[in-house]
Design a protein around this motif. Structure first.
Motif, PDB file in Angstrom:
ATOM      1  N   ALA A 221      -8.109  -8.552  -0.538  1.00  0.00           N
ATOM      2  CA  ALA A 221      -8.858  -9.150  -1.114  1.00  0.00           C
ATOM      3  C   ALA A 221      -8.192  -9.706  -2.488  1.00  0.00           C
ATOM      4  O   ALA A 221      -8.511 -10.824  -2.970  1.00  0.00           O
ATOM      5  CB  ALA A 221     -10.103  -8.392  -1.528  1.00  0.00           C
ATOM      6  N   GLN A 222      -7.758  -8.842  -3.055  1.00  0.00           N
ATOM      7  CA  GLN A 222      -7.084  -9.147  -4.485  1.00  0.00           C
ATOM      8  C   GLN A 222      -5.856 -10.122  -4.418  1.00  0.00           C
ATOM      9  O   GLN A 222      -5.787 -11.130  -5.019  1.00  0.00           O
ATOM     10  CB  GLN A 222      -6.526  -7.875  -5.069  1.00  0.00           C
ATOM     11  N   ILE A 223      -5.087  -9.921  -3.243  1.00  0.00           N
ATOM     12  CA  ILE A 223      -4.132 -10.848  -3.148  1.00  0.00           C
ATOM     13  C   ILE A 223      -4.406 -12.127  -2.877  1.00  0.00           C
ATOM     14  O   ILE A 223      -3.963 -13.397  -3.252  1.00  0.00           O
ATOM     15  CB  ILE A 223      -3.159 -10.086  -2.005  1.00  0.00           C
ATOM     16  N   ALA A 224      -5.660 -12.169  -1.793  1.00  0.00           N
ATOM     17  CA  ALA A 224      -5.931 -13.603  -1.424  1.00  0.00           C
ATOM     18  C   ALA A 224      -6.616 -14.335  -2.877  1.00  0.00           C
ATOM     19  O   ALA A 224      -6.453 -15.616  -2.874  1.00  0.00           O
ATOM     20  CB  ALA A 224      -7.105 -13.231  -0.255  1.00  0.00           C
ATOM     21  N   THR A 230       0.040 -10.836  -8.613  1.00  0.00           N
ATOM     22  CA  THR A 230      -0.821  -9.948  -9.140  1.00  0.00           C
ATOM     23  C   THR A 230      -0.542  -8.649  -9.382  1.00  0.00           C
ATOM     24  O   THR A 230       0.899  -8.097  -8.785  1.00  0.00           O
ATOM     25  CB  THR A 230      -2.028  -9.815  -8.236  1.00  0.00           C
ATOM     26  N   SER A 231      -1.011  -7.768 -10.009  1.00  0.00           N
ATOM     27  CA  SER A 231      -0.644  -6.256 -10.200  1.00  0.00           C
ATOM     28  C   SER A 231      -1.522  -5.558  -9.520  1.00  0.00           C
ATOM     29  O   SER A 231      -2.883  -5.460  -9.564  1.00  0.00           O
ATOM     30  CB  SER A 231      -0.573  -5.870 -11.681  1.00  0.00           C
ATOM     31  N   LEU A 249       1.735  -6.339   2.071  1.00  0.00           N
ATOM     32  CA  LEU A 249       0.873  -7.351   2.104  1.00  0.00           C
ATOM     33  C   LEU A 249       1.233  -8.646   1.250  1.00  0.00           C
ATOM     34  O   LEU A 249       0.943  -9.885   1.607  1.00  0.00           O
ATOM     35  CB  LEU A 249      -0.557  -6.745   1.481  1.00  0.00           C
ATOM     36  N   ALA A 250       1.960  -8.182   0.152  1.00  0.00           N
ATOM     37  CA  ALA A 250       2.425  -9.291  -0.794  1.00  0.00           C
ATOM     38  C   ALA A 250       3.962  -9.692  -0.576  1.00  0.00           C
ATOM     39  O   ALA A 250       4.015 -10.705  -1.332  1.00  0.00           O
ATOM     40  CB  ALA A 250       2.092  -8.584  -2.362  1.00  0.00           C
ATOM     41  N   GLY A 251       4.725  -8.856   0.074  1.00  0.00           N
ATOM     42  CA  GLY A 251       5.907  -9.284   0.131  1.00  0.00           C
ATOM     43  C   GLY A 251       6.776  -9.081  -1.181  1.00  0.00           C
ATOM     44  O   GLY A 251       6.410  -8.624  -2.261  1.00  0.00           O
TER      45      GLY A 251
END
Length: 442
Positions: A221-224, A230-231, A249-251
């Motif tokens: 959810a935070q990355i989306a 983001t941190s 998830l973020a790569g």
């Protein structure tokens, strides 16, 4: 208090003590209220073991002096409570500071007895500013002094101010401002961002992770929402699992992971290795968790990219006040001539007479003494630096000292001032003031 135009805010005139106004009333009665006076704000000593202090809050203070007024609400309160008589109320109803204010530029280093602020006005005008002057300077200088030590310990790694939840709400914005003056890179406090143009940062707390059924769902959810840069806070459950999920998830674009508990030195080392093994060489490590200058210094060998500091910063890291005082040092007599005055108590002695300050520099441009001339300007031997700046002239605020511009200017003054001081100021060990304060009599 700095507040954008159009916003409601309290006047600064009642941020004061009862006895300031009863002194005014008695002085009006005696006829001495209009005597011209010189008041000085200074600290008799630095906090135990500190080698220097940093001036903070000057820009906020100057705005507050300009806004120091007694409107209908303030006058009604003073009348209803019988604090002062009608003569005093009449004086206060038209009060507007019309004197001069000098002092050390915000961000400047100071030492025992440095005349950090000098107020030249009638007794009536200058006396009632005492509490407000000390309230602002003592708080903000304590924060700026602690922040400077933390920035020194951090070296070229940025510090983030995040202590709002550990102090009163107005103090939080002031603390954020003082921290940035002394070299912090950003703050979590949005009010400070609005008032002073300071960069604000922040992403999520443990509660956001706990809100979701799994850590994975929270990170998704935070990355989306905020993007892969983001941190992500990875120590709500298992740190290794958190890092692996974050990277999955973020790569490689993952901005940072934040560590908020445990042995930060050891944890940062193996998290850095894990990130590198997973191909996230550019993902940064942010550490928080009750840091102070000593903890930051201990982390110098760890692969940490930035520090988030809260409680220790907003409480002055053990020195929550700069212990400044505001003293009458000179006044006119019945003939209009200035005479020096000073309290004579042995344990609280001070020097009478208007001070002029100079920082003596050696041939390499490094400070060696703080010279205070009493009643005269100390002589510049060719490369020394005069310290006093004028902030208010005949009641008018001079440009450049307040608002976002004032913060930028103060931040640069801190950088330049620290570069000028002896290398001993970089030590966190207890010691004497980095340079001695020397008086030159008239």
């Amino acid at each position: 208090m700095s507040t954008p135009a159009g916003r409601d805010h309290p006047r600064t005139s009642l941020y004061t003590d009862h006895y300031e106004l009863t002194m005014l009333q008695a002085a009006l009665h005696s006829g001495a209220a209009q005597r011209k006076c010189v008041f000085e704000a200074f600290a008799r000593r630095l906090p135990d073991g500190r080698r220097y202090g940093i001036v903070g809050g000057t820009g906020r203070l100057l705005e507050g002096i300009v806004d120091f007024r007694f409107g209908p609400a303030e006058l009604d309160f003073l009348r209803r409570t019988g604090i002062v008589n009608e003569e005093t109320l009449e004086y206060l109803s038209t009060y507007r500071f019309s004197g001069d204010v000098w002092g050390y530029a915000e961000g400047e280093a100071y030492f025992p007895y440095s005349p950090i602020l000098i107020v030249e006005a009638t007794f009536a005008e200058a006396c009632i500013l005492e509490t407000y002057v000390l309230s602002v300077l003592n708080h903000d200088s304590a924060i700026a002094s602690a922040a400077s030590r933390m920035v020194t310990a951090a070296g070229n790694r940025p510090c983030i101010e995040m202590g709002s939840r550990r102090t009163q709400e107005e103090s939080a914005a002031a603390a954020a401002r003082a921290a940035v003056v002394a070299g912090f890179a950003s703050t979590s406090n949005l009010e400070a961002g609005l008032r002073y143009g300071i960069k604000t940062v922040g992403t999520a707390a443990h509660s956001f992770t706990l809100l979701h059924d799994t850590e994975r769902q929270a990170f998704e959810a935070q990355i989306a929402s905020l993007g892969p840069g983001t941190s992500l806070l990875v120590d709500t459950y298992d740190v290794e699992a958190g890092v692996r999920t974050a990277v999955e998830l973020a790569g490689p674009s993952l901005g940072a992971v934040r560590l908020d508990s445990g042995d930060l030195i050891a944890q940062a080392q193996w998290v850095r290795q894990l990130l590198d093994d997973l191909g996230n060489h550019n993902t940064k490590i942010v550490v928080t968790s009750d840091l102070d200058e000593y903890a930051i210094a201990a982390l110098q060998s760890a692969p940490v990219d930035s520090y988030g500091v809260g409680t220790s910063l907003v409480t002055g890291s053990g020195a929550p006040t700069a212990s400044m005082v505001y003293k009458l040092v000179s006044r006119t007599d019945d003939d209009g001539n200035f005479v020096s005055v000073a309290k004579a108590a042995k344990n609280k002695a001070s020097r009478g007479g208007r001070k002029y300050a100079l920082r003596r520099l050696n041939e390499q441009g490094i400070a060696s003494q703080e010279i205070l001339g009493i009643g005269h300007h100390p002589e510049d031997d060719g490369n020394d630096r005069m310290l006093l700046q004028q902030f208010i002239k005949n009641g008018e605020l001079l440009p450049g000292w307040t608002g976002p511009e004032g913060v930028i200017r103060a931040r640069q003054r801190h950088i330049d001032s620290m570069a000028e001081l002896p290398a001993v100021v970089n030590r966190l060990q207890r010691g004497e003031p980095a340079i001695p304060t020397v008086y030159e009599e008239d």
